[in-house]
Design an enzyme around this catalytic site. Structure first.
Site, PDB file in Angstrom:
ATOM      1  N   LYS A 186       0.841  -1.219   0.004  1.00 56.75           N
ATOM      2  CA  LYS A 186      -0.075   0.089   0.008  1.00 56.75           C
ATOM      3  C   LYS A 186       0.851   1.192   0.078  1.00 56.75           C
ATOM      4  CE  LYS A 186      -1.801  -1.122   4.163  1.00 56.75           C
ATOM      5  NZ  LYS A 186      -1.337  -2.442   4.231  1.00 56.75           N
ATOM      6  N   CYS A 203      -4.002   2.544  -8.333  1.00 57.59           N
ATOM      7  CA  CYS A 203      -4.389   1.074  -8.620  1.00 57.59           C
ATOM      8  C   CYS A 203      -5.849   0.560  -8.736  1.00 57.59           C
ATOM      9  CB  CYS A 203      -3.810   0.099  -7.447  1.00 57.59           C
ATOM     10  SG  CYS A 203      -1.843   0.318  -7.859  1.00 57.59           S
ATOM     11  N   LYS A 261      -4.653   9.648  -0.680  1.00 53.56           N
ATOM     12  CA  LYS A 261      -5.001   9.084   0.843  1.00 53.56           C
ATOM     13  C   LYS A 261      -4.040   9.616   1.611  1.00 53.56           C
ATOM     14  CE  LYS A 261      -2.552   4.797   0.061  1.00 53.56           C
ATOM     15  NZ  LYS A 261      -2.382   3.509   0.177  1.00 53.56           N
TER      16      LYS A 261
HETATM   17  N1  LIG Z   1       1.779   2.098  -6.915  1.00 52.64           N
HETATM   18  C1  LIG Z   1       1.380   0.961  -6.236  1.00 52.64           C
HETATM   19  O1  LIG Z   1       0.693   1.278  -5.155  1.00 52.64           O
HETATM   20  C2  LIG Z   1       1.264  -0.465  -6.641  1.00 52.64           C
HETATM   21  C3  LIG Z   1       0.958  -1.392  -5.875  1.00 52.64           C
HETATM   22  C4  LIG Z   1       1.022  -2.864  -6.645  1.00 52.64           C
HETATM   23  C5  LIG Z   1       1.125  -2.911  -7.832  1.00 52.64           C
HETATM   24  N2  LIG Z   1       1.390  -1.730  -8.664  1.00 52.64           N
HETATM   25  C6  LIG Z   1       1.798  -2.231 -10.032  1.00 52.64           C
HETATM   26  O2  LIG Z   1       3.052  -2.100 -10.290  1.00 52.64           O
HETATM   27  C7  LIG Z   1       3.405  -1.275 -11.670  1.00 52.64           C
HETATM   28  C8  LIG Z   1       4.393  -0.251 -11.371  1.00 52.64           C
HETATM   29  O3  LIG Z   1       3.407   0.862 -10.780  1.00 52.64           O
HETATM   30  P1  LIG Z   1       4.286   2.149 -10.243  1.00 52.64           P
HETATM   31  O4  LIG Z   1       3.383   2.825  -9.228  1.00 52.64           O
HETATM   32  O5  LIG Z   1       5.570   1.709  -9.663  1.00 52.64           O
HETATM   33  O6  LIG Z   1       4.651   2.862 -11.445  1.00 52.64           O
HETATM   34  P2  LIG Z   1       5.311   4.057 -11.631  1.00 52.64           P
HETATM   35  O7  LIG Z   1       4.728   4.575 -12.863  1.00 52.64           O
HETATM   36  O8  LIG Z   1       5.457   4.953 -10.480  1.00 52.64           O
HETATM   37  O9  LIG Z   1       6.680   3.611 -12.278  1.00 52.64           O
HETATM   38  C9  LIG Z   1       6.920   2.930 -13.290  1.00 52.64           C
HETATM   39  C10 LIG Z   1       8.396   3.161 -13.900  1.00 52.64           C
HETATM   40  O10 LIG Z   1       8.636   2.361 -15.192  1.00 52.64           O
HETATM   41  C11 LIG Z   1       9.632   3.202 -15.803  1.00 52.64           C
HETATM   42  N3  LIG Z   1       9.845   2.643 -17.230  1.00 52.64           N
HETATM   43  C12 LIG Z   1       8.574   2.703 -18.160  1.00 52.64           C
HETATM   44  N4  LIG Z   1       9.128   2.176 -19.240  1.00 52.64           N
HETATM   45  C13 LIG Z   1      10.256   1.795 -19.030  1.00 52.64           C
HETATM   46  C14 LIG Z   1      11.363   0.620 -19.717  1.00 52.64           C
HETATM   47  N5  LIG Z   1      10.983   0.328 -20.883  1.00 52.64           N
HETATM   48  N6  LIG Z   1      12.427   0.201 -19.128  1.00 52.64           N
HETATM   49  C15 LIG Z   1      12.534   0.733 -17.973  1.00 52.64           C
HETATM   50  N7  LIG Z   1      11.906   1.644 -17.061  1.00 52.64           N
HETATM   51  C16 LIG Z   1      10.786   2.020 -17.693  1.00 52.64           C
HETATM   52  C17 LIG Z   1       9.109   4.411 -15.554  1.00 52.64           C
HETATM   53  O11 LIG Z   1      10.128   5.554 -16.027  1.00 52.64           O
HETATM   54  C18 LIG Z   1       8.565   4.672 -14.192  1.00 52.64           C
HETATM   55  O12 LIG Z   1       9.803   5.252 -13.410  1.00 52.64           O
HETATM   56  C19 LIG Z   1       2.163  -1.164 -12.167  1.00 52.64           C
HETATM   57  O13 LIG Z   1       1.646  -2.443 -12.856  1.00 52.64           O
HETATM   58  C20 LIG Z   1       0.940  -1.136 -11.140  1.00 52.64           C
HETATM   59  O14 LIG Z   1      -0.170  -1.215 -11.200  1.00 52.64           O
HETATM   60  C21 LIG Z   1       1.650  -0.771  -8.153  1.00 52.64           C
END
Ligand SMILES: NC(=O)c1ccc[n+]([C@@H]2O[C@H](COP(=O)([O-])OP(=O)(O)OC[C@H]3O[C@@H](n4cnc5c(N)ncnc54)[C@H](O)[C@@H]3O)[C@@H](O)[C@H]2O)c1
Length: 447
Positions: free
Chosen positions: A158, A267, A328
């Site tokens: 979270k 999410c 949040k």
């Molecule tokens: N944020 C949350 O709370 C959360 C929780 C569980 C799961 N997730 C899932 O995890 C995944 C990532 O979420 P996030 O919130 O960390 O996303 P985010 O947008 O914060 O980070 C994604 C990162 O990936 C990088 N990126 C994109 N293309 C790339 C490439 N080709 N090579 C290297 N880096 C690359 C971007 O520059 C960015 O820094 C998503 O699928 C999301 O649904 C997120």
């Protein structure tokens, strides 16, 4: 099987999830490289500047970077080349039709195929629809010269408690197809499940589905309670008492039963949409989730509607204080935040806005620019305001100086989207006080 040297891990995508995963795996002694295409982000991480607000993360990054267990790079290929375990943690934003956009995931898959220099486990950590690991496998296989093992390991952290959640998970879900993948991943996660929390092994499709089902269930609880809250207002019941009454039933449990201004964040909205989309693709009815989304869309308008009613329908020309911008507390994330819906509605109705948030002001400036005024303190936001709307339940809003609020506001109107205060007490202090689902019986609308 105990390994003699640290596991070499690459985490591709250093956003919210990738950074937490990388820092926590380094903390348990692994040799971690976090790679991202965003050079600005990587440069600031190298200087120990964390681009997100997340308690405990900065210390972890600083300590592990100084001990060289954690390295940041923009060279995705070299990170892949030396890794035994490769996590794909890039974003999966909604496509135009609501389905998950897998462009980034598949780009990384291509890079993995081209740069693999040893046998490796490839882990989809991003939230991805069923079938994605198969697609990744096919793309990697086009160029790979070494054997590899697919694994789906959805993340349940979270925002706001991400480090704690990763370090002490309720469970770890691992979809794996080979003994090698299962044993490597079990070893990697062993330090995090020492208190007996389970690693649940399953097939890859079930692991992919588990993540969506979990988020859809939580979103459903929120929308359900928001609709029950609306009904409570009509019949003169108090949703907080109803919440306690049902939450103490062990079959239901107390979490995620708090009514509010609607769910937001990176999410729930996108994962609910993506699951609906998957169901449509397969011709399966998921009407529950259609309603969950619909209820949430309506709920996000509720604070504006309550304010409009309290101002006798006359919002134009009014100045409104807003406490809380992040979706949040304990995060600066404003993706799909209810505050954005409220502010948009206020501005288009001709009001002006002054907002406070302990962490999300910079993020809000990036999104909204200077169409609203940003206040240095929550009290500062009240200057000249006709009403206060509370959107995010930050701790510092829980016990404010009510006399000061009352004497600063032009009119003593408080719309509380998080039920932070006692309704009777607020009314006895002379506030026009509206919250969610707590209309006293005397004011309830009889039909
Ligand atoms: N944020 C949350 O709370 C959360 C929780 C569980 C799961 N997730 C899932 O995890 C995944 C990532 O979420 P996030 O919130 O960390 O996303 P985010 O947008 O914060 O980070 C994604 C990162 O990936 C990088 N990126 C994109 N293309 C790339 C490439 N080709 N090579 C290297 N880096 C690359 C971007 O520059 C960015 O820094 C998503 O699928 C999301 O649904 C997120």
């Amino acid at each position: 099987m105990q390994k003699e040297s640290p596991v070499k891990v690459a985490v591709i995508g250093t956003g919210y999830v990738g950074l937490v995963v990388g820092a926590c795996l380094a903390e348990t002694g692994n040799d971690v490289t976090c790679a991202d295409v965003d050079a600005g982000k990587i440069n600031s991480l190298r200087d120990n500047h964390i681009p997100i607000y997340e308690p405990g993360l900065e210390d972890l990054v600083e300590r592990n970077q100084s001990q060289r267990r954690l390295v940041f790079t923009t060279d995705v290929g070299s990170a892949i080349a030396k890794a035994e375990v490769i996590f794909i943690a890039v974003g999966t934003p909604p496509d135009e039709d609501g389905s998950a956009d897998l462009r980034h995931v598949l780009t990384v898959a291509e890079a993995i195929g081209q740069n693999l220099k040893r046998e490796a486990v490839i882990v989809t950590k991003s939230t991805v629809p069923v079938g994605t690991a198969e697609r990744v496998r096919a793309v990697v296989a086009r160029a790979a010269q070494y054997p590899f093992h697919m694994c789906s390991n959805p993340e349940f952290l979270k925002e706001g408690a991400a480090v704690e959640d990763f370090m002490k998970p309720d469970r770890v879900v691992l979809g794996a197809e080979s003994d090698h993948a299962r044993s490597v991943m079990a070893e990697l996660y062993a330090p995090f499940v020492r208190t007996g929390k389970p690693i649940i092994f399953m097939d890859i499709a079930s692991a992919e589905m588990t993540k969506y089902a979990a988020n859809a269930m939580l979103a459903t609880r929120i929308s359900f309670m928001n609709e029950i809250a609306a009904l409570c207002e009509r019949v003169g019941a108090d949703v907080d008492l109803v919440r306690k009454g049902i939450g103490s039933d062990t079959r239901i449990g107390p979490s995620f039963l708090f009514p509010g201004p609607g769910y937001g964040g990176s999410c729930f909205p996108k994962d609910v949409q993506a699951l609906i989309r998957t169901a449509r693709e397969y011709g399966v009815a998921l009407s529950v989730l259609d309603s969950v989304e619909d209820a949430n869309r309506r709920q996000k308008r509720r604070l504006f509607e309550k304010l409009e009613a309290a101002l006798d329908g006359n919002v134009r020309g009014k100045h409104i204080a807003v406490w809380g911008l992040a979706f949040k507390p304990n995060t600066d994330d404003m993706r799909e935040a209810p505050a954005l819906t409220l502010i948009e509605a206020l501005l288009s109705a001709g009001a002006t806005v002054a907002a406070h948030d302990p962490a999300a002001i910079e993020e809000s400036k990036r999104r909204l620019g200077d169409v609203i005024r940003y206040a240095d303190s929550n009290y500062d936001a009240l200057d000249g305001a006709d009403a206060l709307v509370i959107v995010t339940d930050w701790n510092e809003y829980r016990h404010p100086d009510f006399n000061r609020i009352k004497s600063t506001l032009r009119r003593p109107i408080v719309i509380d989207g998080r039920n932070l205060y006692g309704a009777e007490r607020m009314r006895s202090m002379g506030f026009v006080y509206e919250s969610i689902g707590r209309m006293p019986a005397a004011d309830a609308v009889k039909v």
